[in-house]
Design a protein around this motif. Structure first.
Motif, PDB file in Angstrom:
ATOM      1  N   HIS A 194       0.820  -1.144   0.131  1.00  0.00           N
ATOM      2  CA  HIS A 194       0.020  -0.023  -0.063  1.00  0.00           C
ATOM      3  C   HIS A 194       0.817   1.137   0.061  1.00  0.00           C
TER       4      HIS A 194
ATOM      5  N   PHE B 120      -3.652  -0.280  -3.507  1.00  0.00           N
ATOM      6  CA  PHE B 120      -3.059  -1.530  -2.951  1.00  0.00           C
ATOM      7  C   PHE B 120      -2.808  -2.110  -4.152  1.00  0.00           C
ATOM      8  N   TRP B 121      -1.971  -3.168  -3.901  1.00  0.00           N
ATOM      9  CA  TRP B 121      -1.027  -4.090  -4.914  1.00  0.00           C
ATOM     10  C   TRP B 121      -0.861  -5.120  -4.269  1.00  0.00           C
TER      11      TRP B 121
ATOM     12  N   PHE C   7      -1.210   8.232   0.925  1.00  0.00           N
ATOM     13  CA  PHE C   7      -2.106   8.273  -0.200  1.00  0.00           C
ATOM     14  C   PHE C   7      -3.226   7.254  -0.218  1.00  0.00           C
TER      15      PHE C   7
ATOM     16  N   LEU D  79     -13.370   0.183  -4.352  1.00  0.00           N
ATOM     17  CA  LEU D  79     -12.170  -0.290  -3.787  1.00  0.00           C
ATOM     18  C   LEU D  79     -11.306  -1.181  -4.905  1.00  0.00           C
ATOM     19  N   LYS D  80     -12.041  -2.050  -5.433  1.00  0.00           N
ATOM     20  CA  LYS D  80     -11.347  -3.101  -6.398  1.00  0.00           C
ATOM     21  C   LYS D  80     -10.589  -2.514  -7.407  1.00  0.00           C
ATOM     22  N   THR D  81     -10.908  -1.277  -7.875  1.00  0.00           N
ATOM     23  CA  THR D  81     -10.333  -0.834  -9.056  1.00  0.00           C
ATOM     24  C   THR D  81      -9.576   0.463  -8.871  1.00  0.00           C
ATOM     25  N   GLU D  82      -9.879   1.248  -7.753  1.00  0.00           N
ATOM     26  CA  GLU D  82      -9.198   2.484  -7.441  1.00  0.00           C
ATOM     27  C   GLU D  82      -8.478   2.652  -6.016  1.00  0.00           C
ATOM     28  N   ALA D  83      -8.625   1.768  -5.401  1.00  0.00           N
ATOM     29  CA  ALA D  83      -7.940   1.994  -3.949  1.00  0.00           C
ATOM     30  C   ALA D  83      -6.321   1.505  -4.141  1.00  0.00           C
TER      31      ALA D  83
END
Lengths: 82, 157, 157, 82
Positions: B51, B121-122, B55, B115-119
């Protein structure tokens, strides 16, 4: 000579071999495009992929944007939370 | 209430805490995302979530504010983990309380799609044969696109 | 798992129990309906739920089976109270576990819409000025109708 | 003479003044329409409302349906759970 923080996330940290840190940039570097030209070419190629975004001081930026001393510059792959 | 944390959390306790904060709510909807032990047939022994401190919280905070502007909510909670997680561990909790059920259910659905597309996290899946970084599925982008047909206030570059 | 009961239940415990039963679930969605202390401005001191022993369980069992046929679920729970409930008390818990979030979220949404319009319960709101029996709102029927456009297997007379 | 169970739910129990119970029907009553004719007229009027459904042995029925000894016959207003 401007000091900035470069940060790499996800697979880009693997590609860079580091999660990033402070770097001193040569005086001629004034924007993100010049920054990418200055970085290691194989890393720069990864960072120039269209799916990679640049985050400056916690804001996602599009295109070439100016860099200022003290900036935090993050390179991020496509995001996926949840 | 938004928390991004490395420590495990208890979804049941989050549900109880949300209900307590929700006043005259008639409806509480929740979603819990859990690490699966296999993804597309490949065994996953560990999920690593990278994360972007600061940001990540800021982006999720904006998403939550947009959910509260879009739906009449009485309370909202997002808890998201980072670091190393094992199969069966909760990754994310999203809960929404409202007077009526549609607002609560849609707010949870909306926030999960975002969250799935824009949060920030990797995810890296570690398994017996190595690891791979994963990106949002096509289905996640399609789900996310459902929310922009009505307006563009949250369309992003 | 379906329960129709007079005793209070703990939504947090139901959530935990559902997650335990759900195997390789990546997604758990839940909904909790709660008695509100006011409805359309009128104070509600008590909600009385009448039910039809045997028939109520049978109808909810059919709804749950239809949800399982319609969505790829790993586990499903419906808990519904009857009798006398005070403001703040949970009336209903619906939880669904699935590999991916869309099935879990939609199953909960679907079951709530069907419970609101087709579950054999009759609600009486008791307040300081008397009582009134309440019926599904127009919005509940509209919500229910969303699920029949795709097919007619669960259209009822 | 057939014995059946009549049950009233929701506001219909208030209208009937009872939640129901076993009743012995005269021999000529063979269907739900004849049953309604035999009940108290003011109650029958409530039960004939289009929104009221008849449940026989745990199945919702539409229209006039036959009644058999031992049947459980429930009268229900519009349902609303959740």
């Amino acid at each position: 000579m401007a000091s900035v923080r470069l940060l790499y996330f996800g697979y880009l940290a693997d590609a860079a071999g580091t999660r990033g840190g402070s770097v001193d940039l040569p005086a001629h570097i004034g924007d993100t495009d010049q920054l990418l030209d200055w970085l290691e070419p194989s890393l720069a190629e990864e960072l120039r992929r269209p799916s990679v975004r640049i985050v400056i001081n916690n804001e996602i930026k599009a295109g070439t944007v100016p860099i200022h001393p003290g900036d935090e510059i993050g390179f991020i792959p496509p995001m996926s939370g949840g | 209430m938004i928390r991004v944390q490395e420590e495990p959390f208890d979804p049941a306790a989050e549900t109880a805490s949300l209900a307590l904060r929700s006043g005259n709510a008639g409806a509480v909807a929740t979603f819990i995302g859990i690490v699966r032990g296999a993804n597309e047939e490949a065994a996953v022994t560990r999920l690593h979530l990278d994360h972007y401190p600061g940001f990540t919280e800021s982006v999720i905070g904006r998403m939550a504010a947009e959910a509260e502007a879009r739906f009449p909510l009485l309370a909202l909670a997002v808890v998201h983990r980072y670091g190393d997680l094992g199969p069966g561990e909760p990754i994310v909790f999203v809960g929404a309380a409202a007077e009526h059920r549609r607002a609560a259910l849609e707010a949870v659905d909306y926030l999960m799609d975002r969250l799935k597309t824009e949060a920030p996290f990797w995810k890296r899946e570690d398994g017996p044969t190595g690891f791979r970084w994963i990106e949002p599925r096509e289905a996640d982008h399609a789900d996310r696109a459902r929310w922009t047909s009505e307006g563009s206030e949250d369309a992003r570059d």
